[in-house]
Design a protein around this motif. Structure first.
Motif, PDB file in Angstrom:
ATOM      1  N   LEU A 147      11.518  21.829  -2.429  1.00  0.00           N
ATOM      2  CA  LEU A 147       9.927  22.675  -2.427  1.00  0.00           C
ATOM      3  C   LEU A 147       9.163  21.745  -1.332  1.00  0.00           C
ATOM      4  N   VAL A 148       8.956  20.395  -2.068  1.00  0.00           N
ATOM      5  CA  VAL A 148       7.723  19.825  -1.310  1.00  0.00           C
ATOM      6  C   VAL A 148       8.389  18.418  -0.769  1.00  0.00           C
ATOM      7  N   ILE A 149       7.971  18.064   0.224  1.00  0.00           N
ATOM      8  CA  ILE A 149       8.182  16.492   0.611  1.00  0.00           C
ATOM      9  C   ILE A 149       6.881  15.990   1.187  1.00  0.00           C
ATOM     10  N   PHE A 150       6.688  14.591   0.477  1.00  0.00           N
ATOM     11  CA  PHE A 150       5.733  13.802   0.999  1.00  0.00           C
ATOM     12  C   PHE A 150       6.423  12.636   1.839  1.00  0.00           C
ATOM     13  N   GLU A 151       5.872  12.409   3.056  1.00  0.00           N
ATOM     14  CA  GLU A 151       6.158  11.309   3.875  1.00  0.00           C
ATOM     15  C   GLU A 151       5.127  10.391   3.953  1.00  0.00           C
ATOM     16  N   ILE A 152       5.110   9.280   3.745  1.00  0.00           N
ATOM     17  CA  ILE A 152       4.153   8.166   3.831  1.00  0.00           C
ATOM     18  C   ILE A 152       4.476   7.388   5.033  1.00  0.00           C
ATOM     19  N   ASP A 197      10.013   9.991   1.328  1.00  0.00           N
ATOM     20  CA  ASP A 197       9.434   9.157   0.252  1.00  0.00           C
ATOM     21  C   ASP A 197       9.074   9.896  -1.049  1.00  0.00           C
ATOM     22  N   ASN A 198       8.631  11.148  -1.138  1.00  0.00           N
ATOM     23  CA  ASN A 198       8.422  11.635  -2.656  1.00  0.00           C
ATOM     24  C   ASN A 198       9.043  13.146  -2.283  1.00  0.00           C
ATOM     25  N   LEU A 199       9.512  13.703  -3.233  1.00  0.00           N
ATOM     26  CA  LEU A 199       9.974  15.216  -3.148  1.00  0.00           C
ATOM     27  C   LEU A 199       9.863  15.859  -4.400  1.00  0.00           C
ATOM     28  N   VAL A 200       9.772  17.328  -4.440  1.00  0.00           N
ATOM     29  CA  VAL A 200      10.177  18.212  -5.490  1.00  0.00           C
ATOM     30  C   VAL A 200      11.009  19.050  -5.324  1.00  0.00           C
ATOM     31  N   VAL A 201      12.098  18.997  -6.111  1.00  0.00           N
ATOM     32  CA  VAL A 201      13.254  19.920  -5.893  1.00  0.00           C
ATOM     33  C   VAL A 201      13.254  20.848  -7.300  1.00  0.00           C
ATOM     34  N   CYS A 202      13.824  22.003  -6.963  1.00  0.00           N
ATOM     35  CA  CYS A 202      13.952  23.078  -7.896  1.00  0.00           C
ATOM     36  C   CYS A 202      15.387  23.494  -7.915  1.00  0.00           C
ATOM     37  N   ASP A 203      15.803  23.968  -9.182  1.00  0.00           N
ATOM     38  CA  ASP A 203      17.245  24.450  -9.354  1.00  0.00           C
ATOM     39  C   ASP A 203      18.261  23.533  -8.538  1.00  0.00           C
ATOM     40  N   CYS A 249      11.948  22.462 -12.184  1.00  0.00           N
ATOM     41  CA  CYS A 249      11.314  21.772 -10.730  1.00  0.00           C
ATOM     42  C   CYS A 249      11.194  20.267 -11.051  1.00  0.00           C
ATOM     43  N   LYS A 250      11.706  19.214 -10.479  1.00  0.00           N
ATOM     44  CA  LYS A 250      11.522  17.957 -10.722  1.00  0.00           C
ATOM     45  C   LYS A 250      10.905  17.039  -9.569  1.00  0.00           C
ATOM     46  N   ALA A 251      10.078  16.061  -9.996  1.00  0.00           N
ATOM     47  CA  ALA A 251       9.657  15.073  -8.995  1.00  0.00           C
ATOM     48  C   ALA A 251      10.805  13.826  -8.809  1.00  0.00           C
ATOM     49  N   LEU A 252      11.005  13.632  -7.490  1.00  0.00           N
ATOM     50  CA  LEU A 252      12.099  12.538  -7.431  1.00  0.00           C
ATOM     51  C   LEU A 252      11.320  11.543  -6.288  1.00  0.00           C
ATOM     52  N   MET A 302       1.046  -0.954  -0.001  1.00  0.00           N
ATOM     53  CA  MET A 302      -0.060   0.124   0.037  1.00  0.00           C
ATOM     54  C   MET A 302       0.781   1.114   0.008  1.00  0.00           C
ATOM     55  N   HIS A 303       1.960   1.133   0.915  1.00  0.00           N
ATOM     56  CA  HIS A 303       2.856   2.367   0.791  1.00  0.00           C
ATOM     57  C   HIS A 303       3.546   2.582  -0.559  1.00  0.00           C
ATOM     58  N   GLN A 304       3.936   1.503  -1.017  1.00  0.00           N
ATOM     59  CA  GLN A 304       4.426   1.562  -2.719  1.00  0.00           C
ATOM     60  C   GLN A 304       3.519   2.193  -3.407  1.00  0.00           C
ATOM     61  N   ARG A 305       2.205   1.633  -3.500  1.00  0.00           N
ATOM     62  CA  ARG A 305       1.275   2.070  -4.485  1.00  0.00           C
ATOM     63  C   ARG A 305       0.987   3.624  -4.426  1.00  0.00           C
ATOM     64  N   ILE A 306       0.850   4.109  -3.346  1.00  0.00           N
ATOM     65  CA  ILE A 306       0.595   5.628  -2.704  1.00  0.00           C
ATOM     66  C   ILE A 306       1.850   6.319  -3.180  1.00  0.00           C
ATOM     67  N   SER A 307       2.915   5.808  -3.069  1.00  0.00           N
ATOM     68  CA  SER A 307       4.148   6.734  -3.210  1.00  0.00           C
ATOM     69  C   SER A 307       4.440   6.640  -4.856  1.00  0.00           C
ATOM     70  N   GLN A 308       3.906   5.638  -5.457  1.00  0.00           N
ATOM     71  CA  GLN A 308       3.996   5.705  -7.091  1.00  0.00           C
ATOM     72  C   GLN A 308       3.054   6.494  -7.622  1.00  0.00           C
ATOM     73  N   LYS A 309       1.840   6.624  -6.943  1.00  0.00           N
ATOM     74  CA  LYS A 309       0.751   7.624  -7.710  1.00  0.00           C
ATOM     75  C   LYS A 309       1.336   8.905  -7.174  1.00  0.00           C
ATOM     76  N   ILE A 310       1.809   9.267  -6.033  1.00  0.00           N
ATOM     77  CA  ILE A 310       2.366  10.551  -5.710  1.00  0.00           C
ATOM     78  C   ILE A 310       3.186  10.959  -6.816  1.00  0.00           C
ATOM     79  N   GLY A 311       4.189  10.063  -7.309  1.00  0.00           N
ATOM     80  CA  GLY A 311       5.376  10.341  -7.893  1.00  0.00           C
ATOM     81  C   GLY A 311       4.840  10.668  -9.398  1.00  0.00           C
ATOM     82  N   TRP A 312       3.940   9.793  -9.857  1.00  0.00           N
ATOM     83  CA  TRP A 312       3.354   9.855 -11.191  1.00  0.00           C
ATOM     84  C   TRP A 312       2.534  11.260 -11.203  1.00  0.00           C
ATOM     85  N   LEU A 313       1.837  11.897 -10.194  1.00  0.00           N
ATOM     86  CA  LEU A 313       1.088  13.004 -10.076  1.00  0.00           C
ATOM     87  C   LEU A 313       1.965  14.147 -10.178  1.00  0.00           C
ATOM     88  N   LEU A 314       2.925  14.071  -9.330  1.00  0.00           N
ATOM     89  CA  LEU A 314       3.886  15.167  -9.360  1.00  0.00           C
ATOM     90  C   LEU A 314       4.576  15.244 -10.795  1.00  0.00           C
TER      91      LEU A 314
END
Length: 180
Positions: free
Chosen positions: A101-106, A82-88, A63-66, A41-53
């Motif tokens: 810029l953004v961090i998601f922790e599941i 778990d998921n993040l957005v970095v800029c420059d 900016c890039k999603a990682l 479940m953690h991996q599915r949510i992370s994958q969806k967050i990554g795809w949406l970002l």
């Protein structure tokens, strides 16, 4: 027996960290094992967050999603959100060095206290503009915005969208698409 004194604990650095096998984080010289592996479940949510970002940022050149990558804050603090957005940020090295810029922790049972306490304080101190704590158990994401050096809760999101703002590109994120 009383509490262990901090000076009696081992103190590790990035040079030690690079030699370890498995998944670890290092905060203030203290090692945190990230085992066992996350649930499906953690991996599915992370994958969806990554795809949406990734989709939301397709037209933003800065900016890039990682997915999890080392963020080396200093010689004795390295974390892997778990998921993040970095800029420059230079994407060629072994790790990033600027605050995302953004961090998601599941959340998981084994990391919840660290994510809501230690990492909350660390990300706030390091200037991460948006911190999103995702709870798969109740399908709610708590979103915090850094204002004047402190996190202010923007809200609890389950089916709503939120607009994240960067200096020259903003993006909408639909939380309803990460559950299930």
């Amino acid at each position: 027996m009383g509490a262990v004194k901090l000076e009696h604990l081992p103190h590790y650095t990035y040079d030690d960290y690079k030699k370890w096998e498995g998944k670890w984080e290092l905060v203030g010289g203290i090692a945190y094992n990230m085992s066992p592996a996350q649930t499906t479940m953690h991996q599915r949510i992370s994958q969806k967050i990554g795809w949406l970002l990734e989709t939301a940022l397709k037209d933003c050149a800065r900016c890039k999603a990682l997915l999890p990558v080392d963020w080396k804050i200093d010689d004795d603090t390295v974390v892997q959100p778990d998921n993040l957005v970095v800029c420059d940020e230079d994407m060629e090295g072994a790790y990033i060095t600027k605050a995302p810029l953004v961090i998601f922790e599941i959340l998981s049972k084994s990391t919840a206290a660290k994510d809501t306490g230690l990492k909350f304080e660390l990300y706030e101190k390091e200037g991460v503009k948006y911190y999103v704590i995702v709870n798969p158990d109740d399908s709610v994401a708590k979103l915090f915005l850094l204002r004047e050096g402190r996190y202010i809760k923007e809200g609890d999101f389950d089916r709503q969208s939120y607009r994240f703002e960067a200096s020259d590109c903003g993006f909408d994120f639909d939380f309803s698409k990460i559950w299930g």
